[in-house]
Motif scaffolding. Structure first.
Motif, PDB file in Angstrom:
ATOM      1  N   GLN A 171       0.945  -1.473  -0.133  1.00 25.47           N
ATOM      2  CA  GLN A 171      -0.016  -0.042   0.289  1.00 25.47           C
ATOM      3  C   GLN A 171       0.489   1.285  -0.029  1.00 25.47           C
ATOM      4  O   GLN A 171       2.020   1.209   0.749  1.00 25.47           O
ATOM      5  CB  GLN A 171      -0.829   0.056   1.711  1.00 25.47           C
ATOM      6  CG  GLN A 171      -2.079  -0.966   1.183  1.00 25.47           C
ATOM      7  CD  GLN A 171      -3.114  -0.585   2.709  1.00 25.47           C
ATOM      8  OE1 GLN A 171      -2.796  -0.331   3.359  1.00 25.47           O
ATOM      9  NE2 GLN A 171      -4.247  -0.987   2.041  1.00 25.47           N
ATOM     10  N   LEU A 172       0.301   2.432  -0.644  1.00 24.10           N
ATOM     11  CA  LEU A 172       0.838   3.845  -0.687  1.00 24.10           C
ATOM     12  C   LEU A 172      -0.033   4.712   0.698  1.00 24.10           C
ATOM     13  O   LEU A 172      -1.484   4.665  -0.355  1.00 24.10           O
ATOM     14  CB  LEU A 172       1.437   3.856  -1.826  1.00 24.10           C
ATOM     15  CG  LEU A 172       2.440   3.353  -2.963  1.00 24.10           C
ATOM     16  CD1 LEU A 172       2.679   4.272  -3.902  1.00 24.10           C
ATOM     17  CD2 LEU A 172       3.420   3.680  -2.393  1.00 24.10           C
ATOM     18  N   VAL A 173       0.407   5.352   1.080  1.00 21.94           N
ATOM     19  CA  VAL A 173      -0.560   6.373   1.800  1.00 21.94           C
ATOM     20  C   VAL A 173       0.181   7.918   1.973  1.00 21.94           C
ATOM     21  O   VAL A 173       0.935   7.608   1.991  1.00 21.94           O
ATOM     22  CB  VAL A 173      -0.970   5.838   3.085  1.00 21.94           C
ATOM     23  CG1 VAL A 173      -2.003   7.028   3.690  1.00 21.94           C
ATOM     24  CG2 VAL A 173      -2.082   4.418   3.011  1.00 21.94           C
ATOM     25  N   GLU A 174      -0.729   8.750   0.738  1.00 23.26           N
ATOM     26  CA  GLU A 174      -0.534  10.103   0.811  1.00 23.26           C
ATOM     27  C   GLU A 174      -0.663  10.662   2.690  1.00 23.26           C
ATOM     28  O   GLU A 174      -2.136  10.662   2.778  1.00 23.26           O
ATOM     29  CB  GLU A 174      -0.825  10.970   0.220  1.00 23.26           C
ATOM     30  CG  GLU A 174      -0.234   9.932  -1.630  1.00 23.26           C
ATOM     31  CD  GLU A 174      -1.788   9.058  -2.186  1.00 23.26           C
ATOM     32  OE1 GLU A 174      -1.022   8.805  -3.130  1.00 23.26           O
ATOM     33  OE2 GLU A 174      -2.784   8.708  -1.276  1.00 23.26           O
ATOM     34  N   SER A 175      -0.102  11.889   2.548  1.00 26.20           N
ATOM     35  CA  SER A 175      -0.472  12.911   3.863  1.00 26.20           C
ATOM     36  C   SER A 175      -0.094  14.108   4.003  1.00 26.20           C
ATOM     37  O   SER A 175       1.191  14.045   2.445  1.00 26.20           O
ATOM     38  CB  SER A 175      -0.095  11.712   4.717  1.00 26.20           C
ATOM     39  OG  SER A 175       1.373  11.657   4.999  1.00 26.20           O
ATOM     40  N   GLY A 176      -0.544  14.718   4.601  1.00 29.91           N
ATOM     41  CA  GLY A 176       0.021  16.176   4.411  1.00 29.91           C
ATOM     42  C   GLY A 176      -0.545  17.343   3.207  1.00 29.91           C
ATOM     43  O   GLY A 176       0.206  18.328   3.291  1.00 29.91           O
ATOM     44  N   GLY A 177      -1.676  17.124   3.074  1.00 32.54           N
ATOM     45  CA  GLY A 177      -1.864  18.055   2.177  1.00 32.54           C
ATOM     46  C   GLY A 177      -3.073  18.836   3.387  1.00 32.54           C
ATOM     47  O   GLY A 177      -2.962  18.553   4.543  1.00 32.54           O
TER      48      GLY A 177
ATOM     49  N   CYS B 137       4.646   9.740   1.395  1.00 28.86           N
ATOM     50  CA  CYS B 137       4.019   9.209   0.299  1.00 28.86           C
ATOM     51  C   CYS B 137       4.421   8.472   1.478  1.00 28.86           C
ATOM     52  O   CYS B 137       5.820   7.744   1.233  1.00 28.86           O
ATOM     53  CB  CYS B 137       3.710   8.976  -0.746  1.00 28.86           C
ATOM     54  SG  CYS B 137       3.413   6.958  -1.559  1.00 28.86           S
ATOM     55  N   ALA B 138       3.567   7.234   2.287  1.00 30.65           N
ATOM     56  CA  ALA B 138       4.856   6.102   3.106  1.00 30.65           C
ATOM     57  C   ALA B 138       4.197   4.982   2.426  1.00 30.65           C
ATOM     58  O   ALA B 138       2.839   4.016   2.039  1.00 30.65           O
ATOM     59  CB  ALA B 138       4.058   5.942   4.774  1.00 30.65           C
ATOM     60  N   ALA B 139       5.318   4.174   1.902  1.00 29.49           N
ATOM     61  CA  ALA B 139       4.672   2.432   1.906  1.00 29.49           C
ATOM     62  C   ALA B 139       4.884   1.753   2.706  1.00 29.49           C
ATOM     63  O   ALA B 139       5.982   1.197   3.825  1.00 29.49           O
ATOM     64  CB  ALA B 139       5.793   2.099   0.541  1.00 29.49           C
ATOM     65  N   SER B 140       4.030   0.735   2.521  1.00 30.25           N
ATOM     66  CA  SER B 140       4.083  -0.447   3.519  1.00 30.25           C
ATOM     67  C   SER B 140       3.901  -2.305   3.206  1.00 30.25           C
ATOM     68  O   SER B 140       2.819  -1.926   2.113  1.00 30.25           O
ATOM     69  CB  SER B 140       2.468  -0.133   4.406  1.00 30.25           C
ATOM     70  OG  SER B 140       1.235   0.017   3.503  1.00 30.25           O
ATOM     71  N   GLY B 141       3.474  -3.093   3.752  1.00 34.16           N
ATOM     72  CA  GLY B 141       3.623  -4.369   3.251  1.00 34.16           C
ATOM     73  C   GLY B 141       4.603  -4.822   2.365  1.00 34.16           C
ATOM     74  O   GLY B 141       4.681  -5.592   1.234  1.00 34.16           O
TER      75      GLY B 141
END
Length: 122
Positions: free
Chosen positions: A3-9, A22-26
């Motif tokens: 998964q990729l999850v964006e934040s900071g907007g 953009c943090a990658a997991s898994g």
């Protein structure tokens, strides 16, 4: 599951700054080029910036000099520092794990984050 999850907007005035993450997991994307895209209402999604595994970057001409893409392999995270923001930068910003670059052209992969909204007021 990768998964990729964006934040900071968020909402910012023209001339302001935001830093997207953009943090990658898994899984790890250390060998993949990574890209930031954006999509404004009624417009097609467009590539804003990309960075390859070695840190080489490329930008859309309208953001060059204002945006900076970077990556931290240890944190499995990609960043987009956005300065001197303009109302026309308003869009949902998406992170993508790329397949590679061919003749310096970024090839998007199938893994996308859900996006983060950036709104720049005039």
């Amino acid at each position: 599951q990768v998964q990729l999850v964006e934040s900071g907007g968020g909402l910012v005035q023209a001339g302001g700054s935001l830093r997207l993450s953009c943090a990658a997991s898994g899984g790890t994307f250390s060998i993949n080029p990574m890209g930031w895209y954006r999509q404004a209402p009624g417009k097609q999604r467009e590539l804003v910036a990309s960075v390859n595994s070695g840190g080489s970057t490329k930008y859309k001409d309208t953001v060059e000099g204002r945006f900076t893409i970077s990556r931290d392999h240890a944190k499995n995270t990609v960043y987009l520092q956005m300065n001197s923001l303009k109302p026309e930068d308003t869009a949902v910003y998406y992170c993508n794990a790329g397949l590679g670059r061919v003749k310096n052209v970024y090839l998007p992969g199938s893994i996308w984050g859900p996006g983060t909204q950036v709104t720049v007021s005039s």
